[in-house]
Design a protein around this motif. Structure first.
Motif, short mmCIF file in Angstrom:
data_model
loop_
_atom_site.label_atom_id
_atom_site.label_comp_id
_atom_site.label_asym_id
_atom_site.label_seq_id
_atom_site.Cartn_x
_atom_site.Cartn_y
_atom_site.Cartn_z
N GLN A 58 23.13 -7.38 -8.42
CA GLN A 58 21.72 -6.43 -8.38
C GLN A 58 21.17 -6.77 -6.55
N LEU A 59 21.07 -7.87 -6.18
CA LEU A 59 20.58 -8.27 -5.15
C LEU A 59 21.61 -7.62 -3.83
N GLY A 60 23.00 -7.75 -3.97
CA GLY A 60 23.79 -7.14 -3.06
C GLY A 60 23.64 -5.67 -3.05
N GLU A 61 23.39 -4.88 -4.11
CA GLU A 61 23.16 -3.34 -3.99
C GLU A 61 21.81 -3.31 -3.34
N ASN A 62 21.19 -4.34 -3.18
CA ASN A 62 19.82 -3.90 -2.35
C ASN A 62 20.04 -4.65 -0.94
N SER A 63 21.20 -4.83 -0.62
CA SER A 63 21.25 -5.40 0.74
C SER A 63 20.69 -6.92 0.81
N ILE A 64 20.61 -7.59 0.07
CA ILE A 64 20.37 -9.18 -0.11
C ILE A 64 21.69 -9.97 -0.43
N PRO A 65 21.98 -10.74 0.65
CA PRO A 65 23.30 -11.50 0.63
C PRO A 65 22.75 -12.73 -0.53
N ALA A 124 13.91 -10.31 -2.96
CA ALA A 124 14.71 -10.72 -3.99
C ALA A 124 14.00 -10.72 -5.39
N LEU A 125 12.81 -11.39 -5.22
CA LEU A 125 12.14 -11.86 -6.53
C LEU A 125 11.59 -10.50 -7.18
N GLY A 126 11.11 -9.59 -6.14
CA GLY A 126 10.76 -8.28 -6.61
C GLY A 126 11.82 -7.49 -7.42
N ILE A 127 13.05 -7.52 -6.62
CA ILE A 127 13.88 -6.97 -7.26
C ILE A 127 14.37 -7.22 -8.73
N ILE A 137 11.59 -6.07 -11.17
CA ILE A 137 11.66 -4.64 -11.39
C ILE A 137 12.72 -4.55 -12.71
N ASN A 138 14.00 -5.14 -12.33
CA ASN A 138 15.01 -5.13 -13.35
C ASN A 138 15.26 -5.77 -14.28
N GLY A 139 14.06 -6.95 -14.66
CA GLY A 139 13.89 -7.65 -15.72
C GLY A 139 15.01 -8.90 -15.81
N THR A 140 15.34 -9.29 -14.78
CA THR A 140 16.42 -10.33 -14.42
C THR A 140 15.82 -11.53 -14.16
N PRO A 141 16.24 -12.62 -14.86
CA PRO A 141 17.37 -12.78 -15.65
C PRO A 141 16.90 -12.10 -16.94
N PRO A 196 8.06 -0.59 -15.41
CA PRO A 196 7.16 -1.28 -14.60
C PRO A 196 6.60 -0.73 -13.67
N VAL A 197 5.36 -1.29 -13.02
CA VAL A 197 4.71 -0.83 -11.91
C VAL A 197 5.26 -1.31 -10.63
N ILE A 198 5.47 -0.72 -9.66
CA ILE A 198 6.04 -1.23 -8.60
C ILE A 198 5.03 -1.39 -7.61
#
Length: 184
Positions: free
Chosen positions: A27-34, A57-60, A63-67, A180-182
């Motif tokens: 998920q993070l890689g798909e959002n350009s976060i190593p 990263a925490l925001g991503i 939003i995705n309910g991870t973990p 979720p509200v962004i």
């Protein structure tokens, strides 16, 4: 392990299984976060990200309910520690197991981030004179990703829940869906 020693990286998530760590890294890689994963001493995994990317990263992840929530299996719930259980304990385990199984099924629907399920069953009664038995009911809260149309499946979800609980009718199932509200 070198990543964990680098002062530019921080632990974003820890104590997850390898599958969840892989999903977070993806998920993070798909959002350009190593992101990197590392195995901890207790055989769980941690995910590390650059300090500068922590907030994004925490925001991503939010939003995705991870973990994602880890659901208990029927075997875990019905594992008995003592010799004798009271009828109330048995019913509590049964209701909890139903809730977990229902939430787990619903969480498999595409776009679902998180599911909470509450089932209400009347305690069994040995009173032969009591005619009015409280009818079962259920409430389900589903948080799902933007862009998905879970509202189209509410009636099917009600039917699924009703078929999972003895004596429950779809009319006694309440389903609340929300995206979720962004924050901008």
């Amino acid at each position: 392990m070198l990543v964990g020693c680098d002062g530019n990286y921080i632990v974003l998530v820890n104590g997850v299984n390898q599958s969840m760590a892989n999903a977070i890294v993806l998920q993070l890689g798909e959002n350009s976060i190593p992101a990197n994963k590392q195995q901890d001493k207790d055989l769980s995994f941690s995910v590390l990200v650059p300090k500068k990317d922590q907030v994004k990263a925490l925001g991503i992840l939010r939003i995705n309910g991870t973990p994602s929530q880890q659901y208990s299996s029927l075997g875990e719930v019905f594992k008995k520690d003592g010799f004798i259980s009271s009828p109330l304990e048995e019913q509590g385990r049964f209701i909890y197991a139903l809730q977990q199984q229902i939430a787990k099924m619903i969480s498999q629907i595409d776009g679902v981030i998180d599911v909470e399920c509450q089932v209400s069953l009347a305690p069994s009664s040995d009173n032969l004179w009591q005619n009015d038995q409280v009818k079962p009911a259920a409430a389900v809260f589903i948080k799902y990703k933007n862009g998905y149309r879970l509202d189209l499946y509410v009636n099917r979800i009600k039917q699924l829940v009703a078929n999972s609980v003895p004596g429950l009718s779809p009319e006694r199932v309440e389903v609340l869906t929300m995206t979720p509200v962004i924050d901008k």
